[in-house]
Design a protein around this motif. Structure first.
Motif, PDB file in Angstrom:
ATOM      1  N   VAL A   1       2.874  67.758  50.985  1.00 46.86           N
ATOM      2  CA  VAL A   1       3.386  66.409  52.381  1.00 46.86           C
ATOM      3  C   VAL A   1       4.331  66.018  51.412  1.00 46.86           C
ATOM      4  CG1 VAL A   1       1.962  64.119  52.379  1.00 46.86           C
ATOM      5  CG2 VAL A   1       0.305  66.548  52.323  1.00 46.86           C
ATOM      6  N   GLY A   2       5.212  65.539  52.169  1.00 48.02           N
ATOM      7  CA  GLY A   2       6.583  64.777  52.194  1.00 48.02           C
ATOM      8  C   GLY A   2       6.162  63.594  52.248  1.00 48.02           C
ATOM      9  N   ALA A   3       6.229  63.089  53.520  1.00 53.09           N
ATOM     10  CA  ALA A   3       6.225  62.136  53.948  1.00 53.09           C
ATOM     11  C   ALA A   3       4.494  61.450  54.411  1.00 53.09           C
ATOM     12  CB  ALA A   3       6.922  62.076  55.023  1.00 53.09           C
ATOM     13  N   VAL A   4       4.385  60.543  54.501  1.00 50.71           N
ATOM     14  CA  VAL A   4       3.241  59.794  55.367  1.00 50.71           C
ATOM     15  C   VAL A   4       3.089  58.295  56.509  1.00 50.71           C
ATOM     16  CG1 VAL A   4       1.603  60.062  53.106  1.00 50.71           C
ATOM     17  CG2 VAL A   4       3.204  58.308  53.180  1.00 50.71           C
ATOM     18  N   VAL A   5       2.507  58.681  56.941  1.00 50.93           N
ATOM     19  CA  VAL A   5       3.215  58.297  57.909  1.00 50.93           C
ATOM     20  C   VAL A   5       1.779  57.152  58.198  1.00 50.93           C
ATOM     21  CG1 VAL A   5       3.165  57.525  60.806  1.00 50.93           C
ATOM     22  CG2 VAL A   5       4.076  59.013  59.607  1.00 50.93           C
ATOM     23  N   ILE A   6       1.697  56.090  57.969  1.00 52.33           N
ATOM     24  CA  ILE A   6       0.726  54.476  57.823  1.00 52.33           C
ATOM     25  C   ILE A   6       0.568  53.811  58.994  1.00 52.33           C
ATOM     26  CG2 ILE A   6      -0.072  52.548  56.620  1.00 52.33           C
ATOM     27  CD1 ILE A   6       1.843  53.558  54.229  1.00 52.33           C
ATOM     28  N   ALA A   7      -0.411  54.471  60.044  1.00 53.88           N
ATOM     29  CA  ALA A   7      -1.213  53.992  60.895  1.00 53.88           C
ATOM     30  C   ALA A   7      -2.539  52.941  61.426  1.00 53.88           C
ATOM     31  CB  ALA A   7      -0.684  54.235  62.782  1.00 53.88           C
ATOM     32  N   SER A   8      -2.697  52.984  59.762  1.00 51.36           N
ATOM     33  CA  SER A   8      -4.175  51.473  60.038  1.00 51.36           C
ATOM     34  C   SER A   8      -3.915  51.007  60.044  1.00 51.36           C
ATOM     35  CB  SER A   8      -4.638  52.555  58.684  1.00 51.36           C
ATOM     36  OG  SER A   8      -3.590  52.362  56.864  1.00 51.36           O
TER      37      SER A   8
END
Length: 335
Positions: free
Chosen positions: A62-69
């Motif tokens: 996993v190179g990146a995360v998207v935080i929409a929590s």
């Protein structure tokens, strides 16, 4: 191929998931949400897996995360992702407290990871075109910015109770637009507000209508008026007065058809909600994030932008609580 983990399978998480999978060289590998059925439903659409925070951050692919929590998870996830060496895209705000936001920014800097905050209004085609025309000198030196920001209706009271208040939840976008458009920092800020649309908002400890005045370090002026109620739709516009003219950014409508009759000339009312109004902006900001990861170029909305907007929102909250006292903005952004 960039493998991405998405935190949050709600309304905005679905939008980001759809825009992510449109990007070449991107795979949505994981969806994480406390409500497992929501995570499963979204993951199934895009062929992703459902896991927990540890599983997503512990996967070296996993190179990146998207935080929409939810907002109360943002800072913890930013810090954990940064410590794991992952690039981060996070919805606003960074946190509801300035202190925790600064801790998040420090973790990003310490680990040297990319971190982009979701101020999608900077990616709106109309707003971005206005900014470009300012930079070309079309209206000379900007002197005054007037922002109108009105929601069609207030969110549920349960949401308001945990939102941090209207300045941190709603005006944080307008405060970012202020810094972006004028290219200056606040020197003084005055905020006042009332509860005019629903007594339940006041019972929840918040207000639904505000007026904010900012004077910048260069002496420029900004006025922001906001309301949680606009019977005619989602009202998002602003104008910039300069030494050689003025530029206005108007609303987006479902169609641009104009009706002419003996009684009136009519046009469509604005789009009904932010999801429709900023559809193009959400797509453009995610494309920008992926491009930054692919090319190594800096993102245009950094975590420092998120911290500074929150500092102003905190200051506006304090000004309102002090019955409209004009407050000085310190060098670090505090009161």
């Amino acid at each position: 191929m960039i493998d991405i983990a998405l935190f949050g399978a709600g309304r905005i998480g679905k939008i980001h998931a759809e825009n992510l999978v449109r990007q070449a060289g991107v795979r949505l590998k994981y969806v994480v949400d406390m409500h497992v059925p929501s995570a499963q439903a979204l993951a199934q659409i895009y062929g992703a897996k459902v896991t927990d925070v540890e599983g997503a951050l512990g996967d070296p692919s996993v190179g990146a995360v998207v935080i929409a929590s939810s907002t109360n998870t943002h800072a913890d996830l930013i810090i954990s992702a940064a410590n794991a060496g992952k690039a981060v895209f996070c919805e606003k705000p960074v946190d509801l407290t300035v202190e925790r936001s600064r801790e998040s920014a420090a973790a990003v800097a310490r680990n040297g990871v990319t971190c982009m905050i979701g101020f999608q209004r900077r990616f709106d085609p109309t707003f971005a075109a206005l900014k470009a025309r300012i930079e070309r000198g079309e209206i000379g030196d900007p002197e005054m910015l007037i922002i109108t920001s009105r929601d069609p209706g207030a969110p549920p009271v349960d949401y308001i109770k945990s939102s941090g208040g209207i300045f941190k939840d709603m005006l944080i976008h307008d405060l970012d637009v202020f810094r972006w458009i004028l290219g200056d920092e606040a020197q003084t800020l005055h905020a006042t507000g009332s509860c005019l649309t629903d007594p339940a908002v006041q019972d929840a400890g918040d207000i639904d209508s505000t007026a904010v005045t900012i004077r910048t370090e260069r002496g420029l002026l900004c006025q922001i008026n906001t309301s949680r109620r606009a019977a005619y739709g989602y009202d998002q516009r602003f104008e910039v007065l300069g030494s050689k003219g003025m530029l206005q950014a108007g609303n987006v409508r479902p169609t641009e058809v104009t009706g002419w009759s003996a009684n009136a000339v009519s046009v469509d009312v604005p789009e009904p909600f932010f999801l429709e109004r900023y559809r193009q902006a959400y797509a453009a900001e995610m494309a920008h994030f992926v491009e930054a990861l692919t090319t190594g170029t800096p993102v245009r909305t950094t975590i420092d932008d998120g911290v500074k907007a929150l500092e102003l929102a905190q200051l506006a909250t304090l000004s309102w609580q002090r019955k409209g006292e004009t407050l000085q903005v310190m060098s670090e952004g505090g009161a």
